[in-house]
Design an enzyme around this catalytic site. Structure first.
Site, short mmCIF file in Angstrom:
data_model
loop_
_atom_site.label_atom_id
_atom_site.label_comp_id
_atom_site.label_asym_id
_atom_site.label_seq_id
_atom_site.Cartn_x
_atom_site.Cartn_y
_atom_site.Cartn_z
N LYS A 22 0.81 -1.13 -0.11
CA LYS A 22 -0.01 -0.09 0.08
C LYS A 22 0.77 1.35 0.09
CE LYS A 22 -1.67 1.45 3.93
NZ LYS A 22 -1.30 2.84 4.30
N ASN A 23 1.81 1.29 0.92
CA ASN A 23 2.46 2.53 1.12
C ASN A 23 3.32 2.82 -0.01
OD1 ASN A 23 1.34 2.92 3.52
ND2 ASN A 23 2.99 2.45 4.86
N ARG A 94 -3.69 10.94 5.11
CA ARG A 94 -2.28 11.94 5.20
C ARG A 94 -1.48 11.80 3.92
NH1 ARG A 94 1.11 14.28 8.74
NH2 ARG A 94 3.33 13.44 8.20
N CYS A 118 -4.76 12.72 13.30
CA CYS A 118 -5.39 11.18 13.21
C CYS A 118 -5.28 10.72 14.18
CB CYS A 118 -4.79 10.66 11.94
SG CYS A 118 -3.20 9.83 12.04
N ARG A 123 0.92 14.36 13.77
CA ARG A 123 1.62 13.97 12.44
C ARG A 123 1.75 15.49 11.56
NH1 ARG A 123 -0.87 8.57 10.00
NH2 ARG A 123 1.36 8.49 9.00
N PRO A 124 2.81 16.22 12.09
CA PRO A 124 2.97 17.60 11.31
C PRO A 124 3.65 17.22 9.97
CG PRO A 124 4.52 17.04 13.17
CD PRO A 124 3.58 16.06 13.21
N VAL A 125 3.84 18.38 9.20
CA VAL A 125 4.48 18.01 7.95
C VAL A 125 5.53 19.08 8.01
CG1 VAL A 125 2.43 17.32 6.83
CG2 VAL A 125 2.71 19.67 7.11
N LEU A 127 8.52 18.71 8.31
CA LEU A 127 9.90 18.28 7.54
C LEU A 127 9.79 18.14 6.09
CD1 LEU A 127 10.55 15.40 10.02
CD2 LEU A 127 11.82 17.57 10.14
N ASP A 306 4.03 -0.03 12.26
CA ASP A 306 2.92 -0.46 11.72
C ASP A 306 2.42 -2.05 12.07
OD1 ASP A 306 2.37 1.71 10.40
OD2 ASP A 306 2.92 1.41 8.50
N VAL A 328 7.97 6.08 17.47
CA VAL A 328 7.62 6.59 16.07
C VAL A 328 6.44 7.51 16.18
CG1 VAL A 328 7.38 6.38 13.70
CG2 VAL A 328 8.74 5.00 14.92
N ARG A 399 -8.78 0.25 4.04
CA ARG A 399 -7.71 1.27 3.65
C ARG A 399 -6.57 0.25 3.50
NH1 ARG A 399 -6.36 5.19 7.88
NH2 ARG A 399 -4.92 5.27 6.35
C1 UD1 Z 1 4.70 6.60 6.82
C2 UD1 Z 1 3.70 5.44 6.68
C3 UD1 Z 1 3.03 4.78 7.77
C4 UD1 Z 1 4.11 4.64 8.73
C5 UD1 Z 1 5.03 5.60 9.01
C6 UD1 Z 1 6.26 5.20 9.72
C7 UD1 Z 1 3.07 5.83 4.35
C8 UD1 Z 1 1.73 6.35 3.50
N1 UD1 Z 1 2.71 5.73 5.61
O1 UD1 Z 1 3.89 7.51 7.44
O2 UD1 Z 1 2.18 3.70 7.45
O3 UD1 Z 1 3.47 4.14 10.02
O4 UD1 Z 1 5.55 6.04 7.75
O5 UD1 Z 1 6.96 4.18 9.42
O6 UD1 Z 1 4.07 5.81 3.88
N2 UD1 Z 1 6.92 13.62 11.60
C9 UD1 Z 1 7.12 15.27 11.82
N3 UD1 Z 1 7.45 15.96 11.04
C10 UD1 Z 1 7.02 15.84 9.45
C11 UD1 Z 1 6.86 14.40 9.25
C12 UD1 Z 1 6.87 13.44 10.35
O7 UD1 Z 1 7.50 15.46 13.01
O8 UD1 Z 1 7.24 16.61 8.62
C13 UD1 Z 1 6.89 12.76 12.63
C14 UD1 Z 1 5.48 12.17 12.70
O9 UD1 Z 1 4.79 12.92 13.36
C15 UD1 Z 1 5.85 10.72 13.31
C16 UD1 Z 1 7.23 10.58 12.82
O10 UD1 Z 1 7.80 11.72 12.40
O11 UD1 Z 1 5.94 10.86 14.78
C17 UD1 Z 1 7.21 9.48 11.54
O12 UD1 Z 1 6.47 9.85 10.59
P1 UD1 Z 1 6.66 9.58 9.14
O13 UD1 Z 1 7.78 8.68 9.01
O14 UD1 Z 1 6.78 10.87 8.39
O15 UD1 Z 1 5.42 8.69 8.75
P2 UD1 Z 1 4.47 8.99 7.51
O16 UD1 Z 1 5.46 8.97 6.20
O17 UD1 Z 1 3.38 9.74 7.69
#
Ligand code: UD1
Length: 418
Positions: A22-23, A94, A118, A123-125, A127, A306, A328, A399
């Site tokens: 999926k991912n 997301r 969620c 889950r901020p963005v 980065l 996961d 995580v 999903r």
């Molecule tokens: C992806 C996977 C999800 C998996 C996760 C961790 C997809 C679609 N989803 O989610 O299934 O659980 O990796 O292996 O591929 N963070 C920040 N700022 C950011 C981005 C992330 O602080 O800009 C934090 C998040 O809040 C979290 C951590 O980093 O605590 C890991 O998140 P991230 O690796 O980004 O997960 P996703 O890419 O959303």
């Protein structure tokens, strides 16, 4: 609303074929934004999340659909790309935010809604944004949207404070069309990152180091459409491995990549579960006397977050006490209270749970809060005495698990969906 009824205590036996990841599929479909022309993506699981990313592509003016003649194949025709991603789709899933990098690289601007929180955390963005800024993009947040401009992205060093999967993907995609070299430091090393890089390389990108903590991308003037096959889903594979162990069954799980499930294989062996990896297949057989084990989730190659809820379900019926630590995500324990309703003995202590193994679980009505919590409840239901009713109001299981009911029924589960 959807309800799943499982009559537990049936040993699962037989073979399961793992679907495409999926991912990986989500990232690769987002990356097709970068490739003008017709691309064909194979081994795409038929899932709600994939349908959502297809709808995002369509909203951007790209034609994308499952092939009428070939199963699990998505065809994408891409000519002009619009720059606004719709609110209702990005807030629903997301991963649709990850289109921000490719839209920006392709069109010079992007307007994508903030995905919001969620069930498993805020889950901020930040980065993703930091990475795009390093490539020279200008970013503004306004009315819940992230607006990004950058006609001439330039390669740069991007250090990620945390090896975020999504941020690594966003920056890698944007950098493929930037001028010069981008180096992503402290990059995520997940197999899905390698799969995305392989896809982009097949499309003409110049990327090295994917799967290590330093990824180098030499920008190109353009990329070209491709045919590509997505890797198998390691989390689906892992969920069936635990299904075999928790039902004391015996399953041959086909189409796995051994390295991708290594952390789980080691953990299950430590728990005295019989696991045998042979080529691209793994056989798991459960027996009485599964032992407790401590586990800490980590970015790849550590134990995957996961798989944490599913492993918790198994540890809840293991002999002894286990400590599970989540590093995580901040709030990934929504399955705990539900498992306790089924007779588990799990205490939440900050970012850890203390799981005191009980001899068995018993059926109860339970609710799904998120995808992997839902998987944990299905596993608990398969092991429990009586009929468990799992309420999945938001269709979380669809999903992430393709044909779950059919796959489970074929190996002996008694399951009905209402
Ligand atoms: C992806 C996977 C999800 C998996 C996760 C961790 C997809 C679609 N989803 O989610 O299934 O659980 O990796 O292996 O591929 N963070 C920040 N700022 C950011 C981005 C992330 O602080 O800009 C934090 C998040 O809040 C979290 C951590 O980093 O605590 C890991 O998140 P991230 O690796 O980004 O997960 P996703 O890419 O959303």
């Amino acid at each position: 609303m959807k309800r799943i009824y499982i009559k537990g205590r049936k040993k699962l036996e037989g073979e399961v074929l793992v679907s495409g990841s999926k991912n990986s599929a989500l990232a690769i479909l987002a990356a097709t934004i970068l490739l003008p022309g017709k691309s064909v993506i194979r081994n795409v699981p038929n899932l709600l999340d994939v349908k959502t990313i297809i709808r995002v592509l369509r909203a951007l003016g790209i034609r994308a659909e499952y092939s009428g003649s070939q199963p699990n194949t998505v065809e994408v025709w891409n000519s002009n790309v619009k720059h606004v991603a719709p609110y209702e789709l990005v807030t629903k899933m997301r991963a649709s935010f990850f289109v921000i990098g490719p839209i920006l690289a392709r069109t010079g601007l992007a307007k994508v809604p903030l995905p919001g929180g969620c069930a498993i955390g805020s889950r901020p963005v930040n980065l993703h944004i930091k990475g795009l800024e390093a490539l020279g993009a200008r970013v503004e947040m306004e009315h819940g949207f992230v607006n990004v401009w950058g006609k001439n992205l330039k390669g740069n060093r991007v250090y990620l404070d945390f090896p975020s999967v999504g941020a690594t993907e966003s920056v890698m995609m944007a950098a493929t069309l930037a001028e010069g070299e981008t180096i992503i430091e402290n990059a995520a090393r997940e197999p899905e990152i390698i799969d995305l890089a392989e896809f982009l390389k097949a499309a003409g990108a110049n990327i090295s180091g994917a799967g290590t903590e330093e990824i180098r991308i030499q920008g190109m003037a353009e990329l070209f459409p491709v045919e590509y096959r997505v890797i198998p889903d390691r989390i689906e594979a892992g969920t069936f491995m635990i299904a075999a162990a928790i039902t004391r069954g015996n399953l041959l799980i086909k189409d796995i990549i051994p390295d991708h499930i290594e952390a789980l294989v080691r953990k299950l062996k430590e728990m005295k579960v019989d696991v045998e990896v042979n080529g691209n297949e793994v056989r798991v057989s459960g027996k009485d006397g599964i032992k407790a084990a401590d586990v800490k989730t980590m970015p790849y190659p550590g134990f995957p977050t996961d798989m944490q809820p599913q492993l918790t379900a198994l540890l809840s019926v293991a002999k002894g006490t286990s400590v599970i630590t989540e590093t995580v995500f901040e709030n990934r324990f929504m399955h705990v209270n539900e498992l306790n309703r089924m007779g588990a003995d799990i205490k939440l202590e900050g970012q850890s749970t203390i799981v005191n193994g009980v001899p068995g679980l018993s059926s109860a009505p339970v609710k799904v809060s998120d995808l992997r919590a839902g998987a944990a409840l299905v596993l608990a239901g398969l092991a429990a005495q009586g009929e468990t009713m799992i309420e999945d109001r938001d269709h979380h299981l669809e999903r992430g698990y393709e044909n779950l009911k059919q796959k489970l029924t074929r190996i002996g589960a008694e399951i009905r969906v209402v």
